[in-house]
Design an enzyme around this catalytic site. Structure first.
Site, PDB file in Angstrom:
ATOM      1  N   GLU A 184       0.825  -1.208   0.000  1.00 13.08           N
ATOM      2  CA  GLU A 184       0.000   0.000   0.000  1.00 13.08           C
ATOM      3  C   GLU A 184       0.864   1.265   0.000  1.00 13.08           C
ATOM      4  OE1 GLU A 184      -4.075  -1.656   2.090  1.00 13.08           O
ATOM      5  OE2 GLU A 184      -2.588  -0.690   3.370  1.00 13.08           O
ATOM      6  N   GLU A 377      -5.231  -8.362  -0.663  1.00 16.38           N
ATOM      7  CA  GLU A 377      -5.931  -8.245   0.619  1.00 16.38           C
ATOM      8  C   GLU A 377      -7.419  -8.020   0.382  1.00 16.38           C
ATOM      9  OE1 GLU A 377      -4.372  -5.415   3.402  1.00 16.38           O
ATOM     10  OE2 GLU A 377      -2.282  -5.899   2.923  1.00 16.38           O
TER      11      GLU A 377
END
Length: 479
Positions: A184, A377
């Site tokens: 991220e 995810e």
């Protein structure tokens, strides 16, 4: 419908929330090891003052810092991997703790105990034919680098990261094919201390420092790819960003303009890593805000010539945005906050459940990048009730079922090239945003409370057996 025979399906975790053993095997503290659990803190716990960070760095009472203990993968990895194998995992996405390899980040020689630990994990995974997918940097850079250099704000971090990444490739290229450079990476802008070890108190111009730090990460990632491709051509290196899917609140043109501008900025983090250059939306943003990024010709060449092999992303929820935002109707989605969607349900933590949004995201990303995609995810945090050595988590089964259906539709009907899916927090670990155990994601219950009390023993939930059936049928049996 079913998944392709080569589809990689399994689970995902991060060292900083799961591994533990923060002072064992030569490891030093990481940036996320400074957060205490505070039951009075609501929402995300992503910031810390510089003084509190320094105090935490000297505090040896590790019981106060949940991420220092995780849920003890360090000592129980063989037991856990055996449980993953029992479920039939084809892939296990994990991360390596940077300070376990280079404790301060500046050592000339890597920590051999750390290298031995991860080799043992990879060998154990291969024993069960589980493919490792490894994130090189997942929110846990050596704390010393944050204190000494203010993290990625400093250009020195590029070479330190390359030393670290190339060490991993050299030592594990025979066991790990798939790698992700940064988890991220957009977190650098949204939560700078967690994402990049940057403490806002140490920045003269915060926006300038954040974007400069992000540029350093982009360059470091590109140079890591260059080393991997030149030295070990079979390795596949991907990037990973938060998929912040946003819908326009209405068909009002101004709402749609707002949505497309926010969407383009959210996409820019992946654009740089996939296309090798900065998109006009970022260049224009910097111009309007007076941001001047220091970059040289060699860095821009490296960005252009060393792009990623695949695109991975996290997807938990979607948001609504508008030209005239309503501050009284807010909802959360991982790193961002937006407006509520009246058509969607919310979790206990205010995240909106939107399975169709995952299909939307897969199509949006594949159309833009035309690279293989990986859902790194996707998960549901819930306050599970543990009774009679199990958890009856029908809500989690429903969540995953509906999201997997949308992945299959995207692959089989829409033609999207998605080669894998890993459910986040496949075994209970310390929540990243709140440092608590109450917010559980896993298929496997870990007997540990918010304060670290408990046996840490593992117990399969109902979702464990359901997911096992899903994998065995290659997604054909979702009942």
């Amino acid at each position: 419908m079913r998944f392709p025979d080569t589809f990689l399906i399994g689970g995902s975790v991060a060292a900083n929330q799961y591994e533990g053993g923060c002072r064992e095997g030569g490891r030093h503290l990481s940036t996320w090891d400074v957060f205490k659990f505070d039951p009075n803190v609501k929402g995300g716990q992503f910031t810390i003052s510089y003084d509190d960070m320094l105090k935490a760095s000297f505090d040896t009472n590790d019981d106060l810092y949940p991420k220092r203990r995780g849920t003890d993968f360090y000592h129980r990895y063989k037991e856990d991997i055996a449980l993953f194998a029992k479920m039939g995992f084809k892939v296990f996405r994990m991360s390596i703790s940077w300070p376990r390899i280079f404790p301060t980040g500046e050592e000339d020689i890597p920590n051999q105990d750390g290298l031995n630990f991860y080799r043992s994990i990879f060998e154990e995974l291969h024993k069960y034919n589980i493919e490792p997918l490894v994130t090189i940097s997942h929110f846990d850079m050596p704390l010393d680098l944050s204190i000494k250099y203010n993290g990625w704000e400093n250009h020195k971090l590029i070479d330190l990261y390359i030393k670290y990444a190339s060490c991993l490739f050299d030592n594990f290229h025979d066991l790990v094919k798939y790698w992700i450079t940064f988890n991220e990476i957009d977190a650098t802008i949204h939560i700078p201390f967690v994402g990049a070890g940057i403490n806002p108190e140490k920045c003269e111009n915060l926006k300038q420092s954040l974007w400069q730090g992000l540029h350093h990460q982009f360059v470091a990632g590109a140079r890591a790819i260059k080393y991997a491709h030149e030295t070990y051509p079979d390795l596949k290196i991907g990037c990973m960003s938060t998929k912040n899917l946003k819908y326009a609140k209405t068909c009002k043109p101004e709402d749609n303009i707002q949505t497309i501008m926010e969407t383009m900025e959210d996409a820019s983090y992946t654009d740089v890593q996939a296309f090798g250059e900065y998109p006009y939306v970022l260049i224009n943003k910097w111009k309007k805000e007076g941001i001047h990024i220091k970059m040289n010709e060699d860095e821009m060449i490296d960005l252009k010539q060393n792009v990623v092999d695949f695109i991975s992303f996290s997807y938990y929820a979607s948001l609504v945005t508008s030209a005239d935002k309503d501050p009284n109707a807010l909802a959360s989605a991982n790193l961002l906050v937006g407006e509520k969607n009246p058509y969607l349900k919310q979790t206990e933590w205010g995240w909106q459940i939107d399975p169709v949004g995952l299909r939307y995201s897969l199509n949006q990303l594949y159309d833009r990048y035309k690279r293989p995609l990986f859902v790194a995810e996707n998960g549901l945090g819930y306050n599970d009730i543990f009774e009679n050595n199990t958890v009856h988590d029908t809500y989690r089964i429903e969540f995953i079922r509906e999201h997997l259906k949308q992945v299959m539709i995207a692959i089989n009907e829409d033609g999207v090239d998605c080669f894998g899916y890993t459910y986040w927090g496949c075994i209970d670990c310390v929540a990243g945003s709140t440092s608590q155990m109450k917010k559980r994601y896993g298929f496997i219950y870990v007997d540990q409370d918010d304060f670290g009390n408990g046996t840490k023993n593992r117990f399969p939930k109902d979702s464990f057996y359901w997911f096992k059936k899903v994998i065995a049928s290659n997604g054909n049996d979702l009942d």
